[in-house]
Write a protein that holds these residues in place. Structure first.
Motif, PDB file in Angstrom:
ATOM      1  N   ARG A   1       0.812  -1.217   0.000  1.00  0.00           N
ATOM      2  CA  ARG A   1       0.000   0.000   0.000  1.00  0.00           C
ATOM      3  C   ARG A   1       0.845   1.266   0.000  1.00  0.00           C
ATOM      4  O   ARG A   1       0.313   2.358  -0.187  1.00  0.00           O
ATOM      5  N   GLY A   2       2.136   1.109   0.221  1.00  0.00           N
ATOM      6  CA  GLY A   2       3.006   2.281   0.261  1.00  0.00           C
ATOM      7  C   GLY A   2       2.753   3.172   1.457  1.00  0.00           C
ATOM      8  O   GLY A   2       2.893   4.404   1.361  1.00  0.00           O
ATOM      9  N   GLU A   3       2.375   2.585   2.584  1.00  0.00           N
ATOM     10  CA  GLU A   3       2.068   3.384   3.767  1.00  0.00           C
ATOM     11  C   GLU A   3       3.311   4.111   4.267  1.00  0.00           C
ATOM     12  O   GLU A   3       4.414   3.582   4.234  1.00  0.00           O
ATOM     13  N   ARG A   4       3.124   5.326   4.731  1.00  0.00           N
ATOM     14  CA  ARG A   4       4.195   6.135   5.299  1.00  0.00           C
ATOM     15  C   ARG A   4       3.694   6.785   6.593  1.00  0.00           C
ATOM     16  O   ARG A   4       2.535   7.208   6.644  1.00  0.00           O
ATOM     17  N   PRO A   5       4.552   6.884   7.605  1.00  0.00           N
ATOM     18  CA  PRO A   5       5.913   6.348   7.665  1.00  0.00           C
ATOM     19  C   PRO A   5       5.904   4.835   7.839  1.00  0.00           C
ATOM     20  O   PRO A   5       4.923   4.243   8.282  1.00  0.00           O
TER      21      PRO A   5
ATOM     22  N   HIS B   1       6.717  -0.492  15.602  1.00  0.00           N
ATOM     23  CA  HIS B   1       6.913  -0.804  14.188  1.00  0.00           C
ATOM     24  C   HIS B   1       5.691  -0.520  13.327  1.00  0.00           C
ATOM     25  O   HIS B   1       5.820  -0.378  12.114  1.00  0.00           O
ATOM     26  N   SER B   2       4.511  -0.462  13.932  1.00  0.00           N
ATOM     27  CA  SER B   2       3.285  -0.234  13.168  1.00  0.00           C
ATOM     28  C   SER B   2       2.656   1.127  13.434  1.00  0.00           C
ATOM     29  O   SER B   2       1.689   1.480  12.761  1.00  0.00           O
ATOM     30  N   GLY B   3       3.177   1.859  14.405  1.00  0.00           N
ATOM     31  CA  GLY B   3       2.612   3.156  14.738  1.00  0.00           C
ATOM     32  C   GLY B   3       1.676   3.071  15.931  1.00  0.00           C
ATOM     33  O   GLY B   3       0.941   2.079  16.080  1.00  0.00           O
ATOM     34  N   PRO B   4       1.663   4.104  16.798  1.00  0.00           N
ATOM     35  CA  PRO B   4       0.849   4.055  18.022  1.00  0.00           C
ATOM     36  C   PRO B   4      -0.645   3.900  17.772  1.00  0.00           C
ATOM     37  O   PRO B   4      -1.349   3.323  18.591  1.00  0.00           O
TER      38      PRO B   4
ATOM     39  N   ALA C   1       4.251   9.346  17.651  1.00  0.00           N
ATOM     40  CA  ALA C   1       4.412   8.919  16.267  1.00  0.00           C
ATOM     41  C   ALA C   1       5.369   9.857  15.537  1.00  0.00           C
ATOM     42  O   ALA C   1       5.669  10.958  16.001  1.00  0.00           O
ATOM     43  N   GLY C   2       5.818   9.416  14.390  1.00  0.00           N
ATOM     44  CA  GLY C   2       6.650  10.277  13.572  1.00  0.00           C
ATOM     45  C   GLY C   2       7.610   9.514  12.694  1.00  0.00           C
ATOM     46  O   GLY C   2       7.974   8.362  12.975  1.00  0.00           O
ATOM     47  N   GLN C   3       8.022  10.142  11.620  1.00  0.00           N
ATOM     48  CA  GLN C   3       9.009   9.570  10.717  1.00  0.00           C
ATOM     49  C   GLN C   3      10.357   9.487  11.406  1.00  0.00           C
ATOM     50  O   GLN C   3      10.703  10.340  12.218  1.00  0.00           O
ATOM     51  N   THR C   4      11.124   8.464  11.094  1.00  0.00           N
ATOM     52  CA  THR C   4      12.436   8.337  11.719  1.00  0.00           C
ATOM     53  C   THR C   4      13.354   9.464  11.242  1.00  0.00           C
ATOM     54  O   THR C   4      13.174  10.038  10.161  1.00  0.00           O
ATOM     55  N   PHE C   5      14.360   9.760  12.056  1.00  0.00           N
ATOM     56  CA  PHE C   5      15.334  10.791  11.710  1.00  0.00           C
ATOM     57  C   PHE C   5      16.051  10.426  10.407  1.00  0.00           C
ATOM     58  O   PHE C   5      16.261  11.275   9.541  1.00  0.00           O
ATOM     59  N   ARG C   6      16.372   9.176  10.259  1.00  0.00           N
ATOM     60  CA  ARG C   6      17.083   8.747   9.058  1.00  0.00           C
ATOM     61  C   ARG C   6      16.213   8.894   7.820  1.00  0.00           C
ATOM     62  O   ARG C   6      16.683   9.333   6.758  1.00  0.00           O
TER      63      ARG C   6
ATOM     64  N   HIS D   1      11.026  12.671  15.791  1.00  0.00           N
ATOM     65  CA  HIS D   1      11.874  11.829  14.948  1.00  0.00           C
ATOM     66  C   HIS D   1      12.691  10.900  15.835  1.00  0.00           C
ATOM     67  O   HIS D   1      13.568  11.345  16.568  1.00  0.00           O
ATOM     68  N   ALA D   2      12.407   9.611  15.750  1.00  0.00           N
ATOM     69  CA  ALA D   2      13.204   8.651  16.514  1.00  0.00           C
ATOM     70  C   ALA D   2      14.560   8.485  15.861  1.00  0.00           C
ATOM     71  O   ALA D   2      14.685   8.459  14.634  1.00  0.00           O
ATOM     72  N   PHE D   3      15.596   8.380  16.675  1.00  0.00           N
ATOM     73  CA  PHE D   3      16.943   8.113  16.175  1.00  0.00           C
ATOM     74  C   PHE D   3      17.167   6.617  15.970  1.00  0.00           C
ATOM     75  O   PHE D   3      18.252   6.197  15.591  1.00  0.00           O
ATOM     76  N   GLU D   4      16.140   5.824  16.253  1.00  0.00           N
ATOM     77  CA  GLU D   4      16.147   4.393  15.983  1.00  0.00           C
ATOM     78  C   GLU D   4      15.151   4.116  14.863  1.00  0.00           C
ATOM     79  O   GLU D   4      14.442   5.006  14.401  1.00  0.00           O
ATOM     80  N   GLN D   5      15.072   2.853  14.438  1.00  0.00           N
ATOM     81  CA  GLN D   5      14.140   2.469  13.390  1.00  0.00           C
ATOM     82  C   GLN D   5      12.768   2.210  14.000  1.00  0.00           C
ATOM     83  O   GLN D   5      12.302   1.068  14.090  1.00  0.00           O
ATOM     84  N   GLN D   6      12.100   3.279  14.414  1.00  0.00           N
ATOM     85  CA  GLN D   6      10.794   3.188  15.059  1.00  0.00           C
ATOM     86  C   GLN D   6       9.914   4.331  14.582  1.00  0.00           C
ATOM     87  O   GLN D   6      10.359   5.483  14.568  1.00  0.00           O
ATOM     88  N   ILE D   7       8.672   4.006  14.218  1.00  0.00           N
ATOM     89  CA  ILE D   7       7.725   5.060  13.860  1.00  0.00           C
ATOM     90  C   ILE D   7       6.773   5.366  15.020  1.00  0.00           C
ATOM     91  O   ILE D   7       5.954   6.269  14.932  1.00  0.00           O
TER      92      ILE D   7
END
Length: 736
Positions: A358-362, A413-416, A458-463, A638-644
């Protein structure tokens, strides 16, 4: 007319123990019959499973007898051999144990068929696993249904189990004073819980109906604000042990030992608990007749299961997986959980694939071991912890604290507020309902308190937002080499250019792209959600702002002016703890003076300065602490880890936790805001003291269906008062 009064037991004077024995025999026979029928059905539909050899006749009696004997032997092996196997496999990792359950169960079925005195039943290994799982599920369902229909037998069994355990532990009869069960819904914020219990704006039903019923009738919902950092290690340590001093993050580098301390590792959790006990002089919230289930720390409890802080200890009572023995000793439990484990892995694979298509973001990667980790958190940990809590309730323990981590793991990993996380909330509600029903049948009354340790933002990762990691940015600001990929991003290119200009280095080119500067061995950069930590291992003690500027002239401005960074915390030789923001803004925490621009802490709320000031006084705070920027409208970080969905720093819903407490308990706080895990500890301790002194009349000590005390028996004496916190200044008022 005079009514005839019969003795206790069946009408007509039949003793109660004979009635119980007869009902037990009937239940065993019924379960045996169901297992036999299941075996016959499976033999008829599975081509690789037979109850007789091809040469044998097709006598229905012969086949039925073989099935009955095979089902009986299989049930007997499950009752006798299975507990021994589970104990022998305690050292096997939990994820591996979940897979072995199927094969062990299949092996028991194969052994049962081989022990049938006549006939030649057979099944290949794969089919044996399927047949064994189906039989365990069928017998478990039949036994549960019969027990539910026979409420009297069910209550008497629970009463016997509770009395037996209390006698074994020398506790005597269960007291009439209320016990307390604290259920921590890990990562569920105050706002999210309120939405889950009130339903949607369009009249949708409540996402968590059991919790909604509590909220609407018997409980009050109170928010509380977390410390900085807002993560389970700091919050739960403060809640259970009354102090989370010197815990600056989920993980941090300690210059004294030269090691990274991680709060959810056995060695790290044990060390944090030791420090907290040393700080308070108190064993913890659960020191008196308490149980700790699924937590990082024991809270001083004598009964523990799946507690990280004791995972490295030797001894039967302190083994971290001791709770698995009690749960997986029942092959039906093992099969049911193993099936659910596999189903959860498949569910995660489907959900992650659908999200990607589905191209979901983030979105963050959800491959590797994550499906197994998610299944463990949402199935195995939940089932074992809930079963342990039920045992504690039936035994009449005074205080139980359990952590259910399922939502927190999935929300990362799936968002709050993702659909995946909401489905986990529904399942957690069923766990709460199960515990609440058990509490109504317990040998003493119980008060159930729900709470959380933090929320999630929630939020897009920093990376993903800026094309580089925090470590890349720090290294670029120090003039250290980073990958070519980072150099091509706007943030990375600007940081590298600024650092080279300040250090009078030539522009980057093929001949010097990977040259290593000789000024430093490089910083240690760690992340805890949207909280970053930078330490320079080769510099003893905490570096001051002036030292950092002298050694890396562009680093602080590179970080503070980055659009993804909200603020930095450092220690100034001249002004003490200072917070740096973009454009040269400073907030001097000791004096409250703000210079060079707007207050960098203003977007994070009125309590941000107090939270940062407290952490700034920790003895092991890193050289630089970094908090990501916050979107003032959405609260995204923005998480500094791989977490949305993240927590650990300041900003958004991660700092808003909750307490859902019975109205019969005193209010958590007055008009002032409840701030910090140490304050929550004092509230929970006060509630335990209130329960210890609250004698419940005999008519209210149990629900109307629970067994009453024998005639002439005096009410049990109230519990001893829970020890008050040591005589020291309130944690809220104590200077950092």
């Amino acid at each position: 007319m005079r009514l005839r009064v019969f003795p206790p037991g069946l009408p007509g004077g039949v003793p109660r123990h004979w009635r119980s024995f007869g009902a037990t025999v009937l239940r065993v026979l019924a379960v045996w019959a169901v297992s036999t029928l299941t075996l016959l059905v499976l033999a008829g539909i599975l081509p690789d499973f037979r109850l007789q050899s091809p040469e044998a006749g097709n006598s229905a009696t012969y086949i039925a007898t073989t099935a009955a004997i095979g089902a009986g032997v299989f049930g007997l092996l499950g009752a006798v051999v299975w507990p021994v196997l589970v104990r022998a496999l305690l050292l096997v990792p939990a994820l591996v144990l979940g897979t072995l359950v199927f094969f062990l169960n299949g092996s028991l079925l194969w052994l049962a068929l081989s022990l049938v005195p006549y006939g030649s039943g057979s099944a290949d290994p794969g089919t044996a696993v399927v047949v064994a799982a189906a039989m365990s599920a069928a017998s478990s369902a039949a036994g549960t249904a019969l027990a539910v229909r026979d409420d009297g037998a069910y209550r008497r069994r629970l009463a016997r189990l509770a009395d037996r355990r209390r006698r074994r532990e020398g506790l005597g009869p269960a007291p009439r004073t209320p016990g307390t069960v604290f259920l921590q819904l890990d990562g569920v914020g105050h706002g999210l819980l309120r939405e889950a219990v009130t339903g949607g704006a369009g009249g949708e039903p409540a996402l968590m109906p059991t919790v909604a019923a509590m909220y609407g009738a018997t409980h009050r919902l109170t928010p509380w604000r977390t410390d900085w950092p807002s993560q389970t290690g700091a919050s739960q340590l403060g809640i259970l042990h009354g102090s989370n001093k010197d815990v600056p993050a989920f993980r941090w580098y300690e210059k004294g030992s030269g090691e990274v301390l991680i709060s959810n590792r056995p060695s790290g959790a044990a060390e944090l608990q030791r420090r907290a006990v040393e700080e308070t002089g108190d064993r913890g919230l659960l020191a008196l007749d308490g149980a700790s289930r699924g937590n990082l720390f024991t809270g001083g409890a004598g009964q523990v299961a799946l507690v990280v802080a004791v995972a490295a200890r030797r001894g039967r009572e302190n083994r971290s997986r001791a709770g698995y023995v009690a749960y997986f000793s029942d092959p039906a439990n093992a099969t049911r959980t193993a099936v659910s484990f596999v189903a959860e892995v498949v569910r995660e694979l489907i959900q992650s694939t659908r999200s990607r298509l589905r191209g979901e973001r983030p979105r963050v990667p959800r491959g590797g071991l994550y499906p197994l980790i998610r299944a463990f958190a949402t199935v195995v940990q939940r089932d074992v912890v809930v079963a342990a809590v039920l045992g504690d309730v039936f035994s009449g323990r005074s205080a139980v604290f359990a952590d259910l981590v399922a939502y927190d793991e999935v929300a990362h990993h799936s968002g709050p507020r993702g659909s995946d996380a909401k489905k986990v909330l529904r399942r957690l509600d069923r766990s709460v309902a199960l515990i609440a029903k058990a509490a109504r049948r317990a040998p003493r009354p119980y008060r159930i308190v729900l709470l959380s340790d933090h929320g999630q933002s929630a939020g897009q990762t920093f990376r993903a937002a800026y094309g580089l990691t925090l470590e890349d940015l720090v290294r670029a600001g120090c003039g250290l080499p980073v990958s070519r990929r980072v150099g091509r991003t706007p943030s990375g290119a600007e940081a590298r250019a600024a650092a080279r200009a300040a250090l009078h280095r030539p522009e980057s080119g093929p001949q010097n792209e990977e040259r290593t500067p000789s000024r430093s061995a490089g910083p240690v950069v760690l992340a805890s959600g949207n909280l970053g930590l930078v330490s320079f291992p080769d510099v003893p003690g905490r570096m001051s702002r002036e030292q950092v500027d002298k050694r890396h002239p562009t680093l602080l401005r590179t970080l503070a002016d980055h659009p993804g960074i909200g603020f930095l915390l450092l220690h100034s030789e001249q002004h003490g703890p200072v917070v740096l923001g973009g454009g040269g803004a400073e907030h001097r925490l000791d004096t409250g003076e703000i210079t060079g621009g707007p207050d960098p802490l203003a977007p994070f709320g009125p309590g941000a300065a107090d939270a940062v000031r407290r952490t700034a006084g920790f003895r092991n705070v890193p050289d630089i602490m970094i908090n990501s920027v916050i979107d003032p409208e959405s609260g995204a970080v923005h998480a500094f880890e791989q977490q949305i969905g993240s927590h650990g720093g300041l900003g958004g819903e991660q700092n808003d936790a909750f307490l859902l407490s019975p109205r019969e308990l005193s209010a958590p706080s007055g008009e002032e805001e409840l701030v910090g895990a140490e304050r929550v500890h004092l509230v929970l301790r006060r509630w335990l003291n209130e329960a210890a002194g609250a004698a419940v009349p005999a008519s209210r000590a149990r629900d109307e269906n629970a067994p009453a005390a024998p005639d002439g028996e005096a009410p049990a004496a109230p519990d001893r008062e829970f020890p008050a916190a040591p005589d020291r200044e309130s944690p809220a008022a104590r200077p950092a």
